[in-house]
Scaffold this active site. Structure first.
Site, PDB file in Angstrom:
ATOM      1  N   HIS A 172       3.025   3.067  -8.812  1.00 35.59           N
ATOM      2  CA  HIS A 172       2.793   1.351  -9.474  1.00 35.59           C
ATOM      3  C   HIS A 172       4.481   1.195 -10.167  1.00 35.59           C
ATOM      4  O   HIS A 172       4.729   0.182 -10.080  1.00 35.59           O
ATOM      5  CB  HIS A 172       1.388   1.462 -10.395  1.00 35.59           C
ATOM      6  CG  HIS A 172       0.327   1.773  -9.696  1.00 35.59           C
ATOM      7  ND1 HIS A 172      -0.037   1.176  -7.861  1.00 35.59           N
ATOM      8  CD2 HIS A 172      -0.405   2.630  -9.949  1.00 35.59           C
ATOM      9  CE1 HIS A 172      -1.177   1.929  -7.890  1.00 35.59           C
ATOM     10  NE2 HIS A 172      -1.921   2.728  -8.714  1.00 35.59           N
TER      11      HIS A 172
ATOM     12  N   LEU B  93      10.971 -20.311  -4.315  1.00 34.89           N
ATOM     13  CA  LEU B  93      10.015 -19.367  -3.979  1.00 34.89           C
ATOM     14  C   LEU B  93       9.436 -19.475  -5.033  1.00 34.89           C
ATOM     15  O   LEU B  93       9.037 -19.875  -6.065  1.00 34.89           O
ATOM     16  CB  LEU B  93      10.839 -18.421  -3.668  1.00 34.89           C
ATOM     17  CG  LEU B  93       9.725 -17.108  -3.107  1.00 34.89           C
ATOM     18  CD1 LEU B  93      10.974 -16.250  -2.688  1.00 34.89           C
ATOM     19  CD2 LEU B  93       9.047 -15.978  -4.303  1.00 34.89           C
TER      20      LEU B  93
ATOM     21  N   ASP C  41       1.184  -1.642  -0.106  1.00 37.06           N
ATOM     22  CA  ASP C  41      -0.416   0.317   0.091  1.00 37.06           C
ATOM     23  C   ASP C  41       0.649   1.586   0.153  1.00 37.06           C
ATOM     24  O   ASP C  41       2.171   1.673   0.668  1.00 37.06           O
ATOM     25  CB  ASP C  41      -0.688   0.349   1.222  1.00 37.06           C
ATOM     26  CG  ASP C  41      -2.059   0.804   1.337  1.00 37.06           C
ATOM     27  OD1 ASP C  41      -1.923   1.074  -0.552  1.00 37.06           O
ATOM     28  OD2 ASP C  41      -2.905   1.026   2.274  1.00 37.06           O
TER      29      ASP C  41
HETATM   30  C1  FPP Z   1      -1.923  -0.088  -3.506  1.00 35.75           C
HETATM   31  O1  FPP Z   1      -1.591   1.536  -3.373  1.00 35.75           O
HETATM   32  C2  FPP Z   1      -1.165  -0.445  -5.068  1.00 35.75           C
HETATM   33  C3  FPP Z   1      -1.526  -1.911  -5.258  1.00 35.75           C
HETATM   34  C4  FPP Z   1      -3.612  -1.134  -5.757  1.00 35.75           C
HETATM   35  C5  FPP Z   1      -1.174  -1.895  -6.969  1.00 35.75           C
HETATM   36  C6  FPP Z   1       0.194  -2.770  -6.516  1.00 35.75           C
HETATM   37  C7  FPP Z   1       0.664  -2.923  -7.908  1.00 35.75           C
HETATM   38  C8  FPP Z   1       2.189  -2.926  -7.787  1.00 35.75           C
HETATM   39  C9  FPP Z   1       2.551  -2.351  -6.970  1.00 35.75           C
HETATM   40  C10 FPP Z   1       2.197  -3.670  -9.040  1.00 35.75           C
HETATM   41  C11 FPP Z   1       3.647  -4.424  -9.355  1.00 35.75           C
HETATM   42  C12 FPP Z   1       3.127  -6.104  -9.397  1.00 35.75           C
HETATM   43  C13 FPP Z   1       3.498  -6.872 -10.339  1.00 35.75           C
HETATM   44  C14 FPP Z   1       2.603  -8.023  -9.953  1.00 35.75           C
HETATM   45  C15 FPP Z   1       4.644  -6.058 -10.689  1.00 35.75           C
HETATM   46  P1  FPP Z   1      -2.617   1.976  -3.794  1.00 35.75           P
HETATM   47  O2  FPP Z   1      -1.738   2.819  -4.661  1.00 35.75           O
HETATM   48  O3  FPP Z   1      -3.846   2.088  -3.394  1.00 35.75           O
HETATM   49  O4  FPP Z   1      -2.163   4.015  -3.248  1.00 35.75           O
HETATM   50  P2  FPP Z   1      -2.825   5.116  -2.457  1.00 35.75           P
HETATM   51  O5  FPP Z   1      -2.989   4.025  -1.111  1.00 35.75           O
HETATM   52  O6  FPP Z   1      -1.213   5.800  -1.102  1.00 35.75           O
HETATM   53  O7  FPP Z   1      -3.771   5.381  -3.188  1.00 35.75           O
END
Ligand code: FPP
Length: 250
Positions: A39, A133, A22
């Protein structure tokens, strides 16, 4: 070699770590960048985390990459994330093979577009025999959906006389979920200072230790992972027993 790594290697390493990644959006905002940049940096943090996990002997990592609820985000962010998954599949395959990492996707994959699904399946198939893994990626995943779906499939099997109502127990139910019933997470890490489970692995996390850090996901490093493991090693996992029973191994 890092002294923290040396230190944790003398203790019990969690076999399976679940990660709620997050804070990508807030991290990007702090830097006056679009959310998608957060992201993208988050994907780099996943790679670092996997390296850190392998160095200390973790056998399974489950990451929450996209929840069922995330489909409600703005269209361009959803599209950007889908494209990021496709790109990551292409770019990371050699890295997964080199490090003998098996890749598996869990979630309601019927909601994904064909291109994304094909990319994910290709990496799953190519890495299926890797044993160093297991990387489980929860995409279009929601735990309540998973449990409801499991119940539906189990009832279908009862009606088809494949299983008997009297034989239903936790072990059997666990077999209808998307994860291995013998591989529940030992530790859940959530970044960005939020203290929620957010519909992630509700059944599987029943006995997991929970660890929360203020660090935003793109800033997560091997060291952050090892810090969480060091904290885990201080916990006493009792599984409902008393402290004395655990000490005396009864
Ligand atoms: C949450 O942060 C994150 C996500 C919804 C996306 C997670 C995806 C990645 C890290 C991409 C990598 C994945 C792979 C499979 C390579 P948020 O957007 O909710 O952040 P915020 O709470 O600060 O708005």
């Amino acid at each position: 070699m890092s002294s923290l790594l040396d230190e944790i290697k003398t203790g019990v390493i969690p076999k399976h770590i679940a990660l709620i990644m997050d804070g990508n959006g807030r991290w990007a905002k702090q830097k006056n960048q679009p959310r998608l940049f957060g992201h993208q940096q988050g994907a780099i943090a996943v790679r670092e985390t996997l390296k850190g996990a392998i160095l200390c002997g973790v056998k399974c990592i489950t990451i929450y990459a996209f929840s069922i609820e995330n489909w409600n985000r703005p269209k361009d962010e959803v599209e950007g994330l889908m494209n990021l998954f496709i790109k990551a599949c292409e770019e990371e395959l050699p890295n997964l093979q080199e490090n003998k990492i098996a890749f598996k996707v869990i979630g309601n994959l019927s909601l994904l577009n064909q291109e994304c699904l094909t990319s994910l399946r290709k990496v799953e198939q190519a890495t299926a025999n890797n044993t160093n893994l297991l990387l489980q990626v929860a995409i279009s995943y929601g735990s309540r959906w998973e449990i409801t779906n499991a119940a539906k499939n189990m009832v279908t099997d009862i009606l088809a006389n494949k299983i008997d109502l009297d034989n239903i127990n936790e072990e059997l139910f666990g077999q209808y979920l998307l994860t291995d019933p013998n591989n529940d997470p030992d530790l859940l890490i959530r970044t960005s200072g939020e203290y929620r489970i957010s519909n992630f692995l509700l059944w599987q996390l029943a006995y997991a230790e929970l660890y929360f850090t203020n660090c935003y996901w793109p800033d997560f490093t091997k060291e952050e992972l090892w810090k969480a493991i060091a904290d885990y090693q201080k916990r006493e996992r009792r599984f409902g027993k008393t402290s004395e029973q655990i000490t005396n191994n009864k």
